[in-house]
Write a protein that holds these residues in place. Structure first.
Motif, PDB file in Angstrom:
ATOM      1  N   GLN A  88       0.843  -1.181   0.000  1.00  0.00           N
ATOM      2  CA  GLN A  88       0.000   0.000   0.000  1.00  0.00           C
ATOM      3  C   GLN A  88       0.893   1.251   0.000  1.00  0.00           C
ATOM      4  O   GLN A  88       1.597   1.509   0.963  1.00  0.00           O
ATOM      5  CB  GLN A  88      -0.909  -0.002   1.240  1.00  0.00           C
ATOM      6  N   PRO A  89       0.874   2.043  -1.085  1.00  0.00           N
ATOM      7  CA  PRO A  89       1.750   3.220  -1.178  1.00  0.00           C
ATOM      8  C   PRO A  89       1.602   4.187  -0.008  1.00  0.00           C
ATOM      9  O   PRO A  89       2.593   4.756   0.459  1.00  0.00           O
ATOM     10  CB  PRO A  89       1.324   3.876  -2.498  1.00  0.00           C
ATOM     11  N   LEU A  90       0.360   4.385   0.473  1.00  0.00           N
ATOM     12  CA  LEU A  90       0.152   5.308   1.575  1.00  0.00           C
ATOM     13  C   LEU A  90       0.864   4.822   2.830  1.00  0.00           C
ATOM     14  O   LEU A  90       1.525   5.601   3.530  1.00  0.00           O
ATOM     15  CB  LEU A  90      -1.350   5.466   1.849  1.00  0.00           C
ATOM     16  N   MET A  91       0.744   3.547   3.129  1.00  0.00           N
ATOM     17  CA  MET A  91       1.403   2.971   4.305  1.00  0.00           C
ATOM     18  C   MET A  91       2.919   3.057   4.149  1.00  0.00           C
ATOM     19  O   MET A  91       3.640   3.373   5.112  1.00  0.00           O
ATOM     20  CB  MET A  91       0.975   1.518   4.469  1.00  0.00           C
ATOM     21  N   PHE A  92       3.413   2.785   2.940  1.00  0.00           N
ATOM     22  CA  PHE A  92       4.852   2.876   2.678  1.00  0.00           C
ATOM     23  C   PHE A  92       5.342   4.303   2.918  1.00  0.00           C
ATOM     24  O   PHE A  92       6.382   4.523   3.542  1.00  0.00           O
ATOM     25  CB  PHE A  92       5.140   2.443   1.239  1.00  0.00           C
ATOM     26  N   ASN A  93       4.584   5.284   2.416  1.00  0.00           N
ATOM     27  CA  ASN A  93       4.952   6.686   2.593  1.00  0.00           C
ATOM     28  C   ASN A  93       4.983   7.063   4.072  1.00  0.00           C
ATOM     29  O   ASN A  93       5.910   7.731   4.545  1.00  0.00           O
ATOM     30  CB  ASN A  93       3.950   7.561   1.836  1.00  0.00           C
ATOM     31  N   MET A  94       3.979   6.613   4.816  1.00  0.00           N
ATOM     32  CA  MET A  94       3.914   6.907   6.254  1.00  0.00           C
ATOM     33  C   MET A  94       5.103   6.287   6.992  1.00  0.00           C
ATOM     34  O   MET A  94       5.696   6.911   7.877  1.00  0.00           O
ATOM     35  CB  MET A  94       2.599   6.370   6.824  1.00  0.00           C
ATOM     36  N   LEU A  95       5.456   5.050   6.618  1.00  0.00           N
ATOM     37  CA  LEU A  95       6.583   4.376   7.275  1.00  0.00           C
ATOM     38  C   LEU A  95       7.895   5.090   6.974  1.00  0.00           C
ATOM     39  O   LEU A  95       8.736   5.273   7.867  1.00  0.00           O
ATOM     40  CB  LEU A  95       6.658   2.918   6.804  1.00  0.00           C
TER      41      LEU A  95
END
Length: 329
Positions: free
Chosen positions: A62-69
């Motif tokens: 999930q790109p959003l989760m990756f960005n948040m991490l």
């Protein structure tokens, strides 16, 4: 007040739950349906764009989760562009580290002992993992970019297996192989027999290239080198077929004829004394060692037994006997 307290408590519990899930997700290996998934991060990509590129390559992320991490770990601005490979067992957190460290997907290219430089160029040009930035360059133009002190490339690249990141420049491979050859040649030259009849290390490299082409038997290389060194010492013609074949070039059809031995070229050691002007192949470590530490012998001739080994002779009479026995029968 009770409602406010309950709302705050609920918010805290929700935050803890989200944080717990986020931590669990970052530590959980990404599920893959195949052995590995290649992907590329483009130059100038931030964490959000990188996440999208990874997902578009087929990685279930999930790109959003990756960005948040990436942002949570303070590494969103440290991701390196390049070609990568996601392997089983990789967690999102490990993936972030992989991108920060620049652990690019590895490719390999094997350069074979005894190849000519032309064969090496063909192999490099055909490799799909390289950036083909030497297309159209002549051999001399290529050498100008690799090592301007040399004009002719033959023999100046060490045969070995080279690892590189996918998309690397062809010039990187040429420079690595050239640097490796110079180092191996230097080491062999520094440990040479001081009585050898070479004017410089380049002549020793030329001899090593001849030894490389004369025999596939590693155990005989020192004796083959001894024969040619002995001939050089007394001013005798080297008379070695591989140099003649090299002089014929692309026109060689697999058969060497009497007229080929009599046709003069700079590489015809039947018509010209001494070593040819350049190496004739890419010699390996053992051929370099043989050229610079040949066997101690008085042999001046050798002939194949037909089984991969040779008979060595110190005089023409014995040599002719060996020829009659093993070649003419």
């Amino acid at each position: 007040m009770a409602i406010i307290r309950k709302t705050i408590a609920l918010g805290i519990l929700l935050a803890i739950a989200v944080a717990g899930y986020f931590y669990w997700w970052s530590q959980k290996p990404i599920t893959l349906d195949e052995p590995a998934i290649p992907f590329t991060i483009n130059k100038g990509s931030g964490a959000h764009a990188a996440g999208q590129q990874i997902a578009e390559a087929g990685v279930p992320l999930q790109p959003l989760m990756f960005n948040m991490l990436a942002r949570a770990t303070g590494k969103s601005s440290k991701l390196k562009a390049g070609s990568y490979e996601l392997k089983p067992g990789t967690t999102p957190l490990r993936l972030i580290d992989q991108l920060v460290r620049g652990e690019f997907a590895q490719e390999s290219l094997t350069i074979i002992e005894g190849w000519t430089f032309r064969q090496m160029r063909q192999a490099i040009a055909a490799h799909t993992g390289l950036k083909h930035d030497t297309v159209g360059l002549s051999d001399r133009e290529l050498m100008q970019r690799v090592s301007p002190e040399f004009s002719e490339p033959e023999g100046l690249f060490f045969p070995d297996t080279y690892l590189f990141a996918k998309g690397s420049s062809e010039l990187d491979i040429y420079r690595k192989a050239h640097s490796a050859m110079l180092q191996h040649l230097k080491d062999a030259w520094n440990g040479r027999d001081p009585k050898l009849p070479y004017k410089n290390a380049y002549e020793a490299l030329t001899m090593a290239s001849i030894v490389e082409k004369e025999t596939g038997q590693k155990s005989e290389r020192a004796m083959i080198a001894s024969v040619f060194v002995n001939r050089l010492r007394i001013g005798m013609m080297l008379q070695t077929d591989p140099t003649v074949i090299y002089g014929i070039g692309a026109k060689f059809d697999g058969n060497i004829r009497k007229k080929d031995l009599e046709t003069d070229t700079p590489y015809n050691t039947y018509t010209r004394a001494g070593l040819p002007p350049t190496p004739i192949s890419l010699p390996g470590r053992q051929s370099l060692a043989a050229a610079l530490a040949p066997a101690k012998s008085d042999a001046l001739y050798f002939v194949s037994r037909g089984n991969g080994t040779s008979v060595f002779s110190a005089n023409l009479t014995d040599h002719n006997r060996a020829v009659n026995r093993y070649q003419r029968q």
